[in-house]
Design a protein around this motif. Structure first.
Motif, PDB file in Angstrom:
ATOM      1  N   ASP A   1      53.174  -5.086 -45.523  1.00 22.90           N
ATOM      2  CA  ASP A   1      53.491  -3.692 -45.216  1.00 22.90           C
ATOM      3  C   ASP A   1      54.582  -3.613 -44.146  1.00 22.90           C
ATOM      4  O   ASP A   1      55.517  -2.823 -44.261  1.00 22.90           O
ATOM      5  CB  ASP A   1      52.239  -2.949 -44.756  1.00 22.90           C
ATOM      6  N   LEU A   2      54.469  -4.449 -43.131  1.00 24.45           N
ATOM      7  CA  LEU A   2      55.497  -4.466 -42.081  1.00 24.45           C
ATOM      8  C   LEU A   2      56.851  -4.866 -42.666  1.00 24.45           C
ATOM      9  O   LEU A   2      57.870  -4.261 -42.343  1.00 24.45           O
ATOM     10  CB  LEU A   2      55.105  -5.424 -40.955  1.00 24.45           C
TER      11      LEU A   2
ATOM     12  N   ARG B   1      58.301  -1.932 -44.568  1.00 21.18           N
ATOM     13  CA  ARG B   1      58.765  -0.866 -43.672  1.00 21.18           C
ATOM     14  C   ARG B   1      60.040  -1.258 -42.919  1.00 21.18           C
ATOM     15  O   ARG B   1      60.876  -0.407 -42.620  1.00 21.18           O
ATOM     16  CB  ARG B   1      57.668  -0.491 -42.679  1.00 21.18           C
TER      17      ARG B   1
ATOM     18  N   GLU C   1      49.645   0.838 -34.810  1.00 20.09           N
ATOM     19  CA  GLU C   1      48.594   0.921 -35.826  1.00 20.09           C
ATOM     20  C   GLU C   1      48.535  -0.415 -36.556  1.00 20.09           C
ATOM     21  O   GLU C   1      49.508  -1.170 -36.556  1.00 20.09           O
ATOM     22  CB  GLU C   1      48.910   2.038 -36.823  1.00 20.09           C
ATOM     23  N   GLU C   2      47.399  -0.699 -37.186  1.00 21.00           N
ATOM     24  CA  GLU C   2      47.264  -1.951 -37.932  1.00 21.00           C
ATOM     25  C   GLU C   2      48.102  -1.918 -39.209  1.00 21.00           C
ATOM     26  O   GLU C   2      48.185  -0.889 -39.881  1.00 21.00           O
ATOM     27  CB  GLU C   2      45.807  -2.197 -38.309  1.00 21.00           C
ATOM     28  N   HIS C   3      48.724  -3.052 -39.520  1.00 17.23           N
ATOM     29  CA  HIS C   3      49.508  -3.211 -40.744  1.00 17.23           C
ATOM     30  C   HIS C   3      49.378  -4.643 -41.221  1.00 17.23           C
ATOM     31  O   HIS C   3      49.217  -5.562 -40.414  1.00 17.23           O
ATOM     32  CB  HIS C   3      51.004  -2.939 -40.500  1.00 17.23           C
ATOM     33  N   THR C   4      49.507  -4.841 -42.510  1.00 13.63           N
ATOM     34  CA  THR C   4      49.587  -6.191 -43.050  1.00 13.63           C
ATOM     35  C   THR C   4      51.017  -6.694 -42.885  1.00 13.63           C
ATOM     36  O   THR C   4      51.951  -5.906 -42.674  1.00 13.63           O
ATOM     37  CB  THR C   4      49.223  -6.223 -44.547  1.00 13.63           C
TER      38      THR C   4
ATOM     39  N   LEU D   1      55.747  -0.203 -34.656  1.00 19.95           N
ATOM     40  CA  LEU D   1      54.889  -0.051 -35.832  1.00 19.95           C
ATOM     41  C   LEU D   1      53.477  -0.552 -35.554  1.00 19.95           C
ATOM     42  O   LEU D   1      52.508  -0.048 -36.115  1.00 19.95           O
ATOM     43  CB  LEU D   1      55.473  -0.809 -37.029  1.00 19.95           C
TER      44      LEU D   1
END
Length: 68
Positions: A38-39, A42, A32-35, A29
């Motif tokens: 958000d991670l 997901r 790409e950048e994620h907070t 994951l």
């Protein structure tokens, strides 16, 4: 000891055996950048779990993180 030949489709499974399935999914994951939230959403885990995994991955030099 010689290394075992890599299977064409077994890379994720081999990494999961060493790192754990959640950390492999997290690394994938993070292409790409994620907070953190958000991670967690997901991966269907808690923010604290993501934080623990990213701390371990950051400590081993596999990822770098930034605060928003």
């Amino acid at each position: 000891m010689p290394l075992a030949p890599a299977a064409a489709d077994g890379t994720d499974d081999a990494l999961a055996a060493v790192l754990g399935r959640t950390r492999v999914e997290l690394l994938l994951l993070l292409a790409e950048e994620h907070t953190t939230s958000d991670l967690a959403r997901r991966l269907t885990v808690s923010d604290a779990t993501v934080s623990a995994h990213t701390t371990a991955l950051r400590g081993s030099g596999l990822i770098a993180t930034v605060r928003a």
